[in-house]
Design a protein around this motif. Sequence first.
Motif, mmCIF file in Angstrom:
data_model
loop_
_atom_site.group_PDB
_atom_site.id
_atom_site.type_symbol
_atom_site.label_atom_id
_atom_site.label_comp_id
_atom_site.label_asym_id
_atom_site.label_seq_id
_atom_site.Cartn_x
_atom_site.Cartn_y
_atom_site.Cartn_z
ATOM 1 N N PRO A 42 39.766 36.883 60.108
ATOM 2 C CA PRO A 42 39.171 38.072 60.633
ATOM 3 C C PRO A 42 40.003 38.713 61.940
ATOM 4 C CG PRO A 42 37.649 36.947 59.181
ATOM 5 C CD PRO A 42 38.600 36.472 59.595
ATOM 6 N N GLY A 62 37.087 45.104 55.577
ATOM 7 C CA GLY A 62 36.287 44.520 56.047
ATOM 8 C C GLY A 62 36.307 43.592 57.018
ATOM 9 N N VAL A 63 36.667 43.724 58.571
ATOM 10 C CA VAL A 63 36.790 43.262 59.123
ATOM 11 C C VAL A 63 35.983 43.801 60.119
ATOM 12 C CG1 VAL A 63 38.780 42.719 61.287
ATOM 13 C CG2 VAL A 63 39.132 42.046 58.943
ATOM 14 N N THR A 64 35.163 43.549 61.260
ATOM 15 C CA THR A 64 34.883 44.301 62.619
ATOM 16 C C THR A 64 35.652 44.111 63.616
ATOM 17 O OG1 THR A 64 33.473 42.826 63.459
ATOM 18 C CG2 THR A 64 32.942 43.411 60.918
ATOM 19 N N GLU A 79 34.606 43.798 66.233
ATOM 20 C CA GLU A 79 33.409 42.742 67.047
ATOM 21 C C GLU A 79 35.446 41.016 66.971
ATOM 22 O OE1 GLU A 79 31.892 44.524 65.902
ATOM 23 O OE2 GLU A 79 30.494 45.591 67.805
ATOM 24 N N THR A 88 34.014 38.925 54.142
ATOM 25 C CA THR A 88 34.713 40.019 54.123
ATOM 26 C C THR A 88 34.636 40.908 53.601
ATOM 27 O OG1 THR A 88 36.281 38.088 55.880
ATOM 28 C CG2 THR A 88 36.739 40.472 54.531
ATOM 29 N N ARG A 128 31.769 43.231 53.629
ATOM 30 C CA ARG A 128 31.457 44.527 54.340
ATOM 31 C C ARG A 128 32.188 45.540 53.955
ATOM 32 N NH1 ARG A 128 32.443 40.077 59.284
ATOM 33 N NH2 ARG A 128 30.210 40.338 60.389
ATOM 34 N N ALA A 129 33.002 45.019 53.012
ATOM 35 C CA ALA A 129 34.658 45.580 52.603
ATOM 36 C C ALA A 129 33.323 46.429 51.702
ATOM 37 C CB ALA A 129 36.030 45.543 51.870
ATOM 38 N N ARG A 153 28.174 46.338 58.442
ATOM 39 C CA ARG A 153 29.092 44.841 59.272
ATOM 40 C C ARG A 153 27.809 43.418 59.477
ATOM 41 N NH1 ARG A 153 29.793 48.178 64.566
ATOM 42 N NH2 ARG A 153 27.459 48.662 64.127
ATOM 43 N N GLU A 174 30.999 37.094 70.446
ATOM 44 C CA GLU A 174 31.788 38.318 69.135
ATOM 45 C C GLU A 174 31.651 37.903 68.358
ATOM 46 O OE1 GLU A 174 32.094 38.450 72.512
ATOM 47 O OE2 GLU A 174 31.873 39.764 73.644
ATOM 48 N N ALA A 209 28.611 38.754 66.730
ATOM 49 C CA ALA A 209 27.642 39.559 67.176
ATOM 50 C C ALA A 209 27.385 40.181 65.706
ATOM 51 C CB ALA A 209 29.077 41.055 67.593
ATOM 52 N N HIS A 210 27.683 40.302 65.005
ATOM 53 C CA HIS A 210 27.114 40.926 63.463
ATOM 54 C C HIS A 210 25.845 39.775 62.204
ATOM 55 C CE1 HIS A 210 28.469 44.435 64.508
ATOM 56 N NE2 HIS A 210 29.586 44.319 64.574
ATOM 57 N N ILE A 266 40.942 43.454 50.145
ATOM 58 C CA ILE A 266 40.620 42.586 51.357
ATOM 59 C C ILE A 266 41.991 41.513 51.221
ATOM 60 C CG2 ILE A 266 38.173 42.013 51.752
ATOM 61 C CD1 ILE A 266 38.601 38.961 50.860
#
Lengths: 409, 409
Positions: free
Chosen positions: A152, A160-162, A164, B129, B132-133, B138, B164, B167-168, B284
């Motif tokens: 990431p 799918g990447v944040t 942060e 990933t 999230r995608a 997040r 970071e 962070a999630h 992804i």
Amino acid sequence: MDQLPNSRDAALRRRAGAVIPGGLWGHLDAARLPAGYPQYYQRAEGCRLTDVDGHTVIDFMCSWGPIVLGHRNPAVEEAAARQAAQGDAMNGPAVVLVELAEAMVAQIPAADWCLFEKNGTDATTACVTIARAGTGRRKILAARGSYHGAAPWCSPSLVGVTAEDRAHVLHYEYNDIASLENAVDQADGDLAGILVAAFRHDLGRDQEMPDPAFARRLRELADQTGAALILDDVRAGFRLDLGGSWEPLGIRPDLAAWSKAIANGHALSAVTGAERFRDAAAGIFTTGSFWCAAVPMAAAFATLTELRRLDGPAHMRAMGERLRAGFEAGAARHGLAIRQSGPAQMPLMLFEGDADFARGNAFCAAALRAGAYFHPKHNMFLSCAHTAADIDLALQAAEAGFAAAAAIG
Amino acid sequence: MDQLPNSRDAALRRRAGAVIPGGLWGHLDAARLPAGYPQYYQRAEGCRLTDVDGHTVIDFMCSWGPIVLGHRNPAVEEAAARQAAQGDAMNGPAVVLVELAEAMVAQIPAADWCLFEKNGTDATTACVTIARAGTGRRKILAARGSYHGAAPWCSPSLVGVTAEDRAHVLHYEYNDIASLENAVDQADGDLAGILVAAFRHDLGRDQEMPDPAFARRLRELADQTGAALILDDVRAGFRLDLGGSWEPLGIRPDLAAWSKAIANGHALSAVTGAERFRDAAAGIFTTGSFWCAAVPMAAAFATLTELRRLDGPAHMRAMGERLRAGFEAGAARHGLAIRQSGPAQMPLMLFEGDADFARGNAFCAAALRAGAYFHPKHNMFLSCAHTAADIDLALQAAEAGFAAAAAIG
């Protein structure tokens, strides 16, 4: 456009479509290639690949880098089989770990130590983590558009990447000293490392060798700030110079990432580093279930030995130059303007005025049918298995490619 | 305490100390083990390991999981050698990719699709990933203390990691429904996925099987929020149930990560998933230089075939139960109180009142000298190569271990 019979390949793609998302993940997905390129292979030998429909081609992608001595190199495969007969993944490494680490440190002038992983991404990620651990800082500079892996923090895709994941990555332009200095200023005292590819090899554009003044400035800025200069030698490593791709420039990195060609196709990557970062490297946690497996290390030891014995980079350069001269002549015969860039061992040929790669795709598709596997927009790879006779045969196939490219409006 | 002669191991450690930071990276570093444990191995066969000083032991770590059929299993190694004679890393996969993906989808009820990588960390990272995608959100929930890999977002160490990177990531307590519900609330509508280990196997504490009510609640919360339930089956996969470790619970994950035992020691990992996340998985970018290599896939296909033929989980459970019964009897003979926890295929034995692991270390060190390789605080692993006779021999070695443990104050 006529294509070779591909019924087995087509049937496998249909089956894969049911059980693999999108048919195939990643950079080997044939959907990214010109029409007619096969997806599935049944056999590989030296510089030749045979697809599942029985078509054999002279290959210039080398599995996108790993195959540096040629497929199924006897010295490498014998070493691998000898180790496999003893043991592979055990509760700790085999003797070959120590032998390989010593060989890496002996062969690579910038390396005082070495550790091994599996993926190139493991190695670039470990370099970043070591740089942060060793400096106590966070920012990493990288050239805009350079490929440094699929995690990431560095993936070319944001799906799918944040935000942060990249919060501490700042960009400069490759070979642009002013942009580099500006990025160092942006890091504002929090600079952990400067990541740089061995040369600029972004997809679909002319390759650029590193400007010596740019490379010197990178080294100076790392020295002035205390940041780690991190050379990403994953793609180019062991093809340009066995001591590291920047040895000819006289610029030595603090940390370097290696993979691809290191074990002639066996899964292995490595991080090497300077004394100053040894403790930091010892202090980070990096591991994987197969990272001490002995067979890929035995393959790597044999690969490095063979590359030294053959002077692999010189052979690949000579074969790459022969290919380039043939491309030049072939293009001229057909009245086509081309641009060739990057090191001869990892050549790229683009057609002038071919923004949509129509000529490049036509060239590749026709050459493939005639027996040579080229790539229209990614750097190609030579291997030690390519002989002058192979290059000349491939250039005959390229002749069909140039004819097809010239036929485009 | 007497140790076995280890001059070759000691010499290799000295050499490694010069070229490898800290001597060795990661979880196979023998410095993490009781005194007397070897670092370097010369040979492996079935459930036996021979170190470089020639001492052979019956092994209960199985390379920390990968060796599920026994070292150098003939069916696996023949399949690997047959594929290696054709080709390994090529410009695309071999037929065995499709066969293996089909076998995974057929064998794993929760799997509608599959993709392959190299490390367990690659697989858990890809699951995150994809989650999230697929959700456009997040936050990832994970149990506090669970191991999910060595990448910055999940590594058990914070050295070189930035705030970071995590962070999630929010935490809950394994098997604690209230903490799980609280973490879902904290995610506040931004929940992408809930990551959970097949069972609780944190270093140095009693293992816990998942409470069925907890597992059901995980599934409900994922369904209610639309988040992905992600089962990390990297460590336990293919030992507890060939269809996935939560099949006996009747709880099916949306995404699952696999590695370790999948190819009996060859480097491979996998992500499987439900139909709902197929498009996200296709969208992804995840790739690596060796991820389409055919030899580990051929090894995996043979491994899964052998595991089904032998009913591997049942055999390993029976052998693990035999080991446990012997531990129980041995401890009782010496008046020692022990606790045994987790699935029998991946057993853990801790001594009561042994907070500093002094008894556990003494037990292991003495048992090692007598010919059995146990671990004092990490779950161990059975394989299909362990026979009842091997277990009984190992229990004779354990007898020396219990005597040593009893001799401690």
